[in-house]
Design a protein around this motif. Structure first.
Motif, PDB file in Angstrom:
ATOM      1  N   THR A   1       0.840  -1.210   0.000  1.00 30.71           N
ATOM      2  CA  THR A   1       0.000   0.000   0.000  1.00 30.71           C
ATOM      3  C   THR A   1       0.873   1.257   0.000  1.00 30.71           C
ATOM      4  O   THR A   1       0.609   2.206  -0.744  1.00 30.71           O
ATOM      5  CB  THR A   1      -0.929   0.003   1.231  1.00 30.71           C
ATOM      6  OG1 THR A   1      -1.772  -1.159   1.183  1.00 30.71           O
ATOM      7  CG2 THR A   1      -1.799   1.249   1.254  1.00 30.71           C
ATOM      8  N   MET A   2       1.936   1.252   0.826  1.00 26.59           N
ATOM      9  CA  MET A   2       2.847   2.408   0.878  1.00 26.59           C
ATOM     10  C   MET A   2       3.542   2.602  -0.466  1.00 26.59           C
ATOM     11  O   MET A   2       3.629   3.723  -0.977  1.00 26.59           O
ATOM     12  CB  MET A   2       3.893   2.211   1.978  1.00 26.59           C
ATOM     13  CG  MET A   2       3.351   2.266   3.388  1.00 26.59           C
ATOM     14  SD  MET A   2       4.638   1.926   4.628  1.00 26.59           S
ATOM     15  CE  MET A   2       5.646   3.407   4.501  1.00 26.59           C
ATOM     16  N   LEU A   3       4.039   1.513  -1.039  1.00 23.75           N
ATOM     17  CA  LEU A   3       4.763   1.601  -2.305  1.00 23.75           C
ATOM     18  C   LEU A   3       3.836   2.030  -3.442  1.00 23.75           C
ATOM     19  O   LEU A   3       4.232   2.824  -4.307  1.00 23.75           O
ATOM     20  CB  LEU A   3       5.411   0.255  -2.631  1.00 23.75           C
ATOM     21  CG  LEU A   3       6.337   0.204  -3.846  1.00 23.75           C
ATOM     22  CD1 LEU A   3       7.507   1.181  -3.686  1.00 23.75           C
ATOM     23  CD2 LEU A   3       6.863  -1.209  -4.072  1.00 23.75           C
ATOM     24  N   ALA A   4       2.614   1.530  -3.430  1.00 20.33           N
ATOM     25  CA  ALA A   4       1.644   1.908  -4.460  1.00 20.33           C
ATOM     26  C   ALA A   4       1.386   3.409  -4.450  1.00 20.33           C
ATOM     27  O   ALA A   4       1.203   4.030  -5.504  1.00 20.33           O
ATOM     28  CB  ALA A   4       0.328   1.154  -4.245  1.00 20.33           C
ATOM     29  N   GLY A   5       1.410   4.007  -3.258  1.00 14.84           N
ATOM     30  CA  GLY A   5       1.146   5.437  -3.145  1.00 14.84           C
ATOM     31  C   GLY A   5       2.348   6.317  -3.409  1.00 14.84           C
ATOM     32  O   GLY A   5       2.207   7.486  -3.793  1.00 14.84           O
ATOM     33  N   SER A   6       3.561   5.781  -3.197  1.00 11.02           N
ATOM     34  CA  SER A   6       4.751   6.639  -3.257  1.00 11.02           C
ATOM     35  C   SER A   6       5.638   6.415  -4.486  1.00 11.02           C
ATOM     36  O   SER A   6       6.393   7.313  -4.858  1.00 11.02           O
ATOM     37  CB  SER A   6       5.593   6.450  -1.990  1.00 11.02           C
ATOM     38  OG  SER A   6       6.039   5.116  -1.874  1.00 11.02           O
TER      39      SER A   6
ATOM     40  N   LEU B   1       9.617   2.319 -16.155  1.00  9.98           N
ATOM     41  CA  LEU B   1       8.242   2.247 -15.660  1.00  9.98           C
ATOM     42  C   LEU B   1       7.879   3.597 -15.069  1.00  9.98           C
ATOM     43  O   LEU B   1       8.612   4.128 -14.233  1.00  9.98           O
ATOM     44  CB  LEU B   1       8.111   1.163 -14.593  1.00  9.98           C
ATOM     45  CG  LEU B   1       6.766   1.080 -13.867  1.00  9.98           C
ATOM     46  CD1 LEU B   1       5.685   0.523 -14.800  1.00  9.98           C
ATOM     47  CD2 LEU B   1       6.871   0.214 -12.608  1.00  9.98           C
ATOM     48  N   VAL B   2       6.785   4.180 -15.531  1.00  8.58           N
ATOM     49  CA  VAL B   2       6.285   5.449 -14.989  1.00  8.58           C
ATOM     50  C   VAL B   2       5.012   5.143 -14.218  1.00  8.58           C
ATOM     51  O   VAL B   2       4.112   4.477 -14.733  1.00  8.58           O
ATOM     52  CB  VAL B   2       5.992   6.461 -16.118  1.00  8.58           C
ATOM     53  CG1 VAL B   2       5.466   7.768 -15.534  1.00  8.58           C
ATOM     54  CG2 VAL B   2       7.241   6.714 -16.949  1.00  8.58           C
ATOM     55  N   SER B   3       4.941   5.611 -12.985  1.00 13.66           N
ATOM     56  CA  SER B   3       3.788   5.276 -12.147  1.00 13.66           C
ATOM     57  C   SER B   3       2.501   5.903 -12.675  1.00 13.66           C
ATOM     58  O   SER B   3       2.464   7.062 -13.081  1.00 13.66           O
ATOM     59  CB  SER B   3       4.021   5.731 -10.709  1.00 13.66           C
ATOM     60  OG  SER B   3       2.975   5.281  -9.885  1.00 13.66           O
ATOM     61  N   THR B   4       1.457   5.101 -12.688  1.00 19.21           N
ATOM     62  CA  THR B   4       0.106   5.519 -13.068  1.00 19.21           C
ATOM     63  C   THR B   4      -0.863   4.906 -12.057  1.00 19.21           C
ATOM     64  O   THR B   4      -0.451   4.049 -11.259  1.00 19.21           O
ATOM     65  CB  THR B   4      -0.247   4.997 -14.472  1.00 19.21           C
ATOM     66  OG1 THR B   4      -0.269   3.550 -14.431  1.00 19.21           O
ATOM     67  CG2 THR B   4       0.766   5.451 -15.521  1.00 19.21           C
TER      68      THR B   4
END
Length: 370
Positions: A255-260, A285-288
């Motif tokens: 959850t932390m990694l998904a948000g940051s 990889l660019v976060s989306t």
């Protein structure tokens, strides 16, 4: 002038990257990926010990003789700076020296994808530059910090072992700290940065649970954190971060990694065939929102599909980058095949004399199931 400087001068004039000194062996250097002797005579214990002691702090050298390992940086002159690693091996003392460019190349000069610059424009989160030892991670991060230094007014703290590229203040204020000289560990340096009015923190190595946990917390609380891992693609990077934690904490960490997480830049260096030198290839990889969702789910195999569909956003696979260098003539088919993840894609390009290599498989990576 130190006795060892004669070797450094030879390395610089030869365009080499690394000097290898080992008791019972001749001096060697790495030029464009290949290691070769630079003289016939072998180094004896007393000669090598005297050379290593000459450029090192006395207490640090005593610590090396006791523990068998030491990292530091040495400046021969204004134009020549070296990252030094002292260690012990079966024949006695040894050291490897890496030449650190004093001029920091730009992302464009390094031939890196322009999307990497955009990671310097964001305000918070976690950006990871990954790859094996000697893949140019430090050079890429130095270029990214220099981009920020030229375009933004922020406080950047680096925690390194040792300090490699020396940054002068341009628009940014840059504080560079060395482990263990200025702080005991990466975790301690990162923890202290939370109290030092930092906007950006670069962590030279994210190698343990404490450092990774602090990096995630710092990214969540508003800092932009740059870190490195020894992984060779985006999926393995995400998995490695999560697998460091005990199983009962992994759901919270996802959850932390998904948000940051803001992005992953995996990098390899390939030997050039068109001229001397090496060329960088990258997986990006660019976060989306979709990336965050698959990290939360623990379904990192779906990152394959996200990168496939994210090319307009600047995403790309390592093999696509290798293929691009191959068809442009910068890299030979055998070098491309050895570094590729999906070998089958490159097998047909191998010259007749290397076809057996293609039949046997092997190389840096093997194909992953998407």
């Amino acid at each position: 002038m130190a006795v060892i400087d004669q070797y450094f001068e030879h390395l610089v004039s030869s365009g080499a990257s690394d000097l290898h000194l080992s008791e019972g062996q001749p001096p060697k250097m790495r030029a464009h990926g290949a290691v070769a002797p630079i003289s016939e005579g072998v180094l004896d214990h007393d000669t090598l010990k005297a050379m290593l002691a000459e450029i090192c702090d006395e207490k640090a050298f005593e610590r090396y003789l006791e523990t068998g390992d030491l990292d530091f940086a040495y400046a021969m002159d204004e134009d020549s700076r070296f990252r030094c690693n002292y260690f012990k091996q079966k024949n006695g003392l040894a050291a490897v020296f890496r030449l650190i460019p004093t001029e920091i190349a730009t992302i464009e000069e390094l031939g890196l994808p322009p999307i990497i610059e955009t990671f310097g424009d964001i305000r918070s989160g976690l950006v990871l530059v990954t790859g094996p030892t000697g893949s140019g991670k430090s050079t890429t991060l130095a270029a990214l910090l220099d981009y920020i230094n030229r375009n933004h007014a922020r406080h950047i703290i680096t925690v390194e072992e040792p300090i490699e590229f020396v940054h002068s203040n341009k628009r940014c204020t840059i504080t560079q700290r060395e482990v263990p000289v200025h702080c005991p560990s990466f975790a301690d340096g990162l923890r202290a940065s939370l109290r030092e009015d930092a906007d950006i923190v670069l962590v030279g190595e994210m190698r343990d649970l404490e450092t990774i946990s602090l990096a995630l917390t710092a990214a969540e609380t508003g800092l932009l954190v740059f870190g490195t891992l020894h992984t060779n693609n985006a999926r393995k990077t995400v998995d490695r971060l999560i697998d460091v934690f005990p199983s009962d904490q992994q759901s919270q960490v996802r959850t932390m990694l998904a948000g940051s997480l803001r992005g992953v830049v995996a990098q390899l260096l390939l030997k050039r065939s068109d001229k001397a030198g090496r060329v960088a290839v990258n997986e990006i990889l660019v976060s989306t929102p979709a990336v965050g969702a698959v990290i939360r789910e623990g379904a990192t195999q779906k990152l394959y599909d996200i990168i496939t569909g994210g090319k307009e956003r600047g995403m790309q696979f390592m093999d696509d980058s290798i293929w691009e260098q191959l068809i442009s003539g910068k890299v030979a088919p055998t070098e491309a095949y050895m570094k590729a993840i999906d070998k089958s894609r490159f097998r047909g390009t191998l010259p007749p004399e290397d076809e057996e290599l293609g039949n046997a498989g092997g190389g840096y990576g093997e194909k992953e199931n998407p």
